[in-house]
Design a protein around this motif. Structure first.
Motif, PDB file in Angstrom:
ATOM      1  N   GLU A   5     -12.858  -7.959  -4.763  1.00 26.94           N
ATOM      2  CA  GLU A   5     -12.704  -7.036  -5.890  1.00 26.94           C
ATOM      3  C   GLU A   5     -12.398  -5.639  -5.349  1.00 26.94           C
ATOM      4  O   GLU A   5     -12.791  -5.298  -4.229  1.00 26.94           O
ATOM      5  N   VAL A   6     -11.722  -4.818  -6.155  1.00 28.70           N
ATOM      6  CA  VAL A   6     -11.351  -3.476  -5.688  1.00 28.70           C
ATOM      7  C   VAL A   6     -12.574  -2.605  -5.385  1.00 28.70           C
ATOM      8  O   VAL A   6     -12.525  -1.758  -4.505  1.00 28.70           O
ATOM      9  N   GLU A  11     -15.363   0.455  -1.211  1.00 27.22           N
ATOM     10  CA  GLU A  11     -16.595   0.699  -0.462  1.00 27.22           C
ATOM     11  C   GLU A  11     -16.359   0.483   1.041  1.00 27.22           C
ATOM     12  O   GLU A  11     -16.775   1.294   1.871  1.00 27.22           O
ATOM     13  N   ARG A  12     -15.673  -0.583   1.374  1.00 24.21           N
ATOM     14  CA  ARG A  12     -15.429  -0.891   2.785  1.00 24.21           C
ATOM     15  C   ARG A  12     -14.450   0.098   3.424  1.00 24.21           C
ATOM     16  O   ARG A  12     -14.612   0.463   4.585  1.00 24.21           O
ATOM     17  N   LEU A  13     -13.451   0.533   2.664  1.00 21.57           N
ATOM     18  CA  LEU A  13     -12.531   1.546   3.189  1.00 21.57           C
ATOM     19  C   LEU A  13     -13.259   2.874   3.388  1.00 21.57           C
ATOM     20  O   LEU A  13     -13.055   3.553   4.396  1.00 21.57           O
ATOM     21  N   ASP A  14     -14.108   3.236   2.424  1.00 18.22           N
ATOM     22  CA  ASP A  14     -14.872   4.486   2.534  1.00 18.22           C
ATOM     23  C   ASP A  14     -15.780   4.479   3.765  1.00 18.22           C
ATOM     24  O   ASP A  14     -15.978   5.505   4.408  1.00 18.22           O
ATOM     25  N   LYS A  15     -16.314   3.298   4.096  1.00 14.98           N
ATOM     26  CA  LYS A  15     -17.202   3.167   5.263  1.00 14.98           C
ATOM     27  C   LYS A  15     -16.416   2.968   6.560  1.00 14.98           C
ATOM     28  O   LYS A  15     -17.011   2.848   7.624  1.00 14.98           O
ATOM     29  N   GLU A  16     -15.077   2.897   6.433  1.00 17.47           N
ATOM     30  CA  GLU A  16     -14.191   2.678   7.580  1.00 17.47           C
ATOM     31  C   GLU A  16     -14.543   1.400   8.338  1.00 17.47           C
ATOM     32  O   GLU A  16     -14.529   1.358   9.568  1.00 17.47           O
ATOM     33  N   GLU A  17     -14.880   0.351   7.572  1.00 16.07           N
ATOM     34  CA  GLU A  17     -15.172  -0.948   8.187  1.00 16.07           C
ATOM     35  C   GLU A  17     -13.907  -1.524   8.809  1.00 16.07           C
ATOM     36  O   GLU A  17     -12.795  -1.221   8.387  1.00 16.07           O
ATOM     37  N   GLN A  18     -14.105  -2.361   9.819  1.00 13.96           N
ATOM     38  CA  GLN A  18     -12.979  -2.955  10.536  1.00 13.96           C
ATOM     39  C   GLN A  18     -12.579  -4.297   9.916  1.00 13.96           C
ATOM     40  O   GLN A  18     -13.407  -5.185   9.777  1.00 13.96           O
ATOM     41  N   PHE A  19     -11.326  -4.399   9.541  1.00 17.28           N
ATOM     42  CA  PHE A  19     -10.719  -5.652   9.091  1.00 17.28           C
ATOM     43  C   PHE A  19      -9.214  -5.449   9.156  1.00 17.28           C
ATOM     44  O   PHE A  19      -8.739  -4.323   9.258  1.00 17.28           O
ATOM     45  N   GLY A  90      -6.214  -7.793  -8.623  1.00 13.32           N
ATOM     46  CA  GLY A  90      -5.691  -6.668  -9.399  1.00 13.32           C
ATOM     47  C   GLY A  90      -4.818  -5.717  -8.607  1.00 13.32           C
ATOM     48  O   GLY A  90      -4.168  -4.846  -9.168  1.00 13.32           O
ATOM     49  N   GLY A  91      -4.812  -5.856  -7.285  1.00 12.35           N
ATOM     50  CA  GLY A  91      -3.932  -5.063  -6.436  1.00 12.35           C
ATOM     51  C   GLY A  91      -4.174  -3.564  -6.484  1.00 12.35           C
ATOM     52  O   GLY A  91      -5.229  -3.089  -6.891  1.00 12.35           O
ATOM     53  N   ILE A  92      -3.152  -2.832  -6.064  1.00 13.28           N
ATOM     54  CA  ILE A  92      -3.273  -1.375  -5.978  1.00 13.28           C
ATOM     55  C   ILE A  92      -3.407  -0.750  -7.375  1.00 13.28           C
ATOM     56  O   ILE A  92      -4.017   0.302  -7.530  1.00 13.28           O
ATOM     57  N   LEU A  93      -2.879  -1.420  -8.398  1.00 15.26           N
ATOM     58  CA  LEU A  93      -3.035  -0.901  -9.765  1.00 15.26           C
ATOM     59  C   LEU A  93      -4.515  -0.815 -10.135  1.00 15.26           C
ATOM     60  O   LEU A  93      -4.983   0.201 -10.648  1.00 15.26           O
ATOM     61  N   ALA A  94      -5.252  -1.886  -9.862  1.00 16.13           N
ATOM     62  CA  ALA A  94      -6.685  -1.909 -10.171  1.00 16.13           C
ATOM     63  C   ALA A  94      -7.439  -0.915  -9.289  1.00 16.13           C
ATOM     64  O   ALA A  94      -8.378  -0.263  -9.738  1.00 16.13           O
ATOM     65  N   TYR A  95      -7.008  -0.780  -8.036  1.00 20.59           N
ATOM     66  CA  TYR A  95      -7.655   0.153  -7.107  1.00 20.59           C
ATOM     67  C   TYR A  95      -7.491   1.582  -7.608  1.00 20.59           C
ATOM     68  O   TYR A  95      -8.446   2.362  -7.625  1.00 20.59           O
ATOM     69  N   ARG A  96      -6.294   1.942  -8.024  1.00 19.59           N
ATOM     70  CA  ARG A  96      -6.056   3.313  -8.523  1.00 19.59           C
ATOM     71  C   ARG A  96      -6.808   3.563  -9.823  1.00 19.59           C
ATOM     72  O   ARG A  96      -7.280   4.667 -10.065  1.00 19.59           O
ATOM     73  N   GLU A  97      -6.916   2.550 -10.681  1.00 18.80           N
ATOM     74  CA  GLU A  97      -7.694   2.694 -11.926  1.00 18.80           C
ATOM     75  C   GLU A  97      -9.145   2.995 -11.599  1.00 18.80           C
ATOM     76  O   GLU A  97      -9.782   3.838 -12.226  1.00 18.80           O
ATOM     77  N   LEU A  98      -9.674   2.295 -10.600  1.00 19.04           N
ATOM     78  CA  LEU A  98     -11.051   2.495 -10.173  1.00 19.04           C
ATOM     79  C   LEU A  98     -11.257   3.934  -9.703  1.00 19.04           C
ATOM     80  O   LEU A  98     -12.258   4.564 -10.028  1.00 19.04           O
TER      81      LEU A  98
END
Length: 101
Positions: A5-6, A11-19, A90-98
């Protein structure tokens, strides 16, 4: 693997997790707006597998505009032996909505 889910992605991008983070939209879409993922358009994915081959057993999170192309990319990668592929629902559309909430 279960799709992502976005909210979890953010959350993971904000924490700079590795993937491994992959964007399968076209180059012009990526240039307009991106989340910092590696851009390999879906149509080019079969020819660019060597660029991500070393990540066969790593978590790979794939996104596109709405989740359709990344869903296809997930199926393709799994068919090539990638074991931990997740599609961003939901892709980047859902991410930007969030982000706008």
């Amino acid at each position: 693997m279960k799709d992502i889910e976005v909210e979890e992605l953010k959350e993971r991008l904000d924490k700079e997790e590795q993937f491994v983070f992959l964007d399968v939209r076209e180059v012009y879409e990526y240039e307009e707006d991106n989340l910092g993922a590696k851009n390999i358009p879906l149509a080019q994915l079969p020819n660019k597998l060597s660029e991500i081959e070393m990540h066969k057993d790593d978590e790979i999170i794939v996104h596109c505009r709405s989740g359709a192309r990344s869903g296809n990319a997930k199926q393709f990668l799994e068919s090539k032996g990638f074991t931990k592929v997740r599609n961003v629902i939901g892709g980047i559309l859902a991410y930007r909505e969030l982000e706008e909430e």
